[in-house]
Design a protein around this motif. Structure first.
Motif, PDB file in Angstrom:
ATOM      1  N   ASN A   1       6.758  -6.788  -5.429  1.00  0.00           N
ATOM      2  CA  ASN A   1       7.497  -5.971  -6.418  1.00  0.00           C
ATOM      3  C   ASN A   1       8.967  -5.761  -6.067  1.00  0.00           C
TER       4      ASN A   1
ATOM      5  N   ASP B   1      -2.162  -0.347  -3.541  1.00  0.00           N
ATOM      6  CA  ASP B   1      -3.000   0.071  -4.689  1.00  0.00           C
ATOM      7  C   ASP B   1      -2.650  -0.752  -5.927  1.00  0.00           C
ATOM      8  N   THR B   2      -1.396  -1.147  -6.051  1.00  0.00           N
ATOM      9  CA  THR B   2      -0.916  -1.824  -7.258  1.00  0.00           C
ATOM     10  C   THR B   2      -1.039  -3.336  -7.142  1.00  0.00           C
ATOM     11  N   HIS B   3      -0.743  -3.863  -5.965  1.00  0.00           N
ATOM     12  CA  HIS B   3      -0.765  -5.311  -5.732  1.00  0.00           C
ATOM     13  C   HIS B   3      -1.859  -5.587  -4.703  1.00  0.00           C
TER      14      HIS B   3
ATOM     15  N   GLN C   1       0.960   2.982  -1.967  1.00  0.00           N
ATOM     16  CA  GLN C   1       1.318   2.800  -3.380  1.00  0.00           C
ATOM     17  C   GLN C   1       1.477   1.314  -3.704  1.00  0.00           C
TER      18      GLN C   1
END
Ligand code: BEZ
Length: 211
Positions: free
Chosen positions: A210, A161-163, A158
């Protein structure tokens, strides 16, 4: 059928401890974990399903739905769940597929005939919201899996995938992460304002973006 990383997880209809299930409808837009175990009323499986049940809040936090499978009858699942709840001090709320005709097991390659001709091995897949297979592991019947590791992989997937990062060996949520080779160090310094540590030109770390 042999399923590989990046493949679309095939849909199926099945009978489960919570009634008839359409796999895609069950998953909806969530991440999914589909895992097989050799048999009901067996000790290692009892501990695995009990522990997975205790992690329900962790899976929910990660937007992930869990579903188990073995080739036993649905009545066996329902009665065994009572034992799991009693002995593992939990309340199993996820469905267990009763794959008596081995339809799902064959679709997902959960039977390894040279390990057991009749029972499913301990396989587990992580499936993302686009229904792509992102992790496949298979353990022997005598070795219970580490479901904390499954949470760790979900966190890594997760995050990455985002960063635009990767996670190093034994990474845990909050640890520094790796800058992938495709990003130049100059670019990385702009992209990751928390800082870039260069150990070698190909081995560079940044704090988890994050947190
Ligand atoms: C178990 O879950 O305890 C188990 C199942 C099959 C073979 C060995 C152990």
């Amino acid at each position: 059928m042999s399923i590989k990383l990046g493949d679309t997880a095939p849909n199926f209809q099945a009978v489960s401890s919570l009634g008839d299930i359409n796999f895609y409808d069950y998953l909806g837009d969530s991440w999914g974990i589909l895992f097989s175990h050799p048999a009901d009323y067996t000790p290692v499986c009892t501990t695995e399903l009990g522990y997975t049940s205790k992690l329900q809040a962790e899976f929910a936090e990660r937007g992930t739905k869990v579903i188990a499978l073995s080739v036993d009858e649905v009545e066996d699942h329902q009665n065994w769940i009572k034992d799991i709840n009693e002995t593992q001090d939990t309340h199993v709320a996820f469905p267990i597929i009763a794959d008596k005709d081995k339809k799902v097991s064959e679709l997902y390659d959960f039977i390894h005939p040279n390990a057991s001709a009749t029972a499913t091995v301990r396989s587990l897949l992580i499936i993302d919201p686009a229904k792509k297979v992102r992790l496949i592991i298979t353990y022997p019947a005598s070795t219970g899996r580490n479901f904390n590791e499954i949470l760790r992989v979900l966190d890594s997937l997760q995050l990455t995938d985002t960063h635009h990062v990767a996670t190093p060996v034994n990474w845990e949520y909050g640890d520094d992460v790796i800058i992938p080779p495709a990003i130049s160090t100059e670019e990385a310094r702009e992209k990751f304002p928390k800082g870039v540590t260069v150990i070698k030109p190909y081995l560079r770390y940044t704090p988890q973006p994050n947190t």
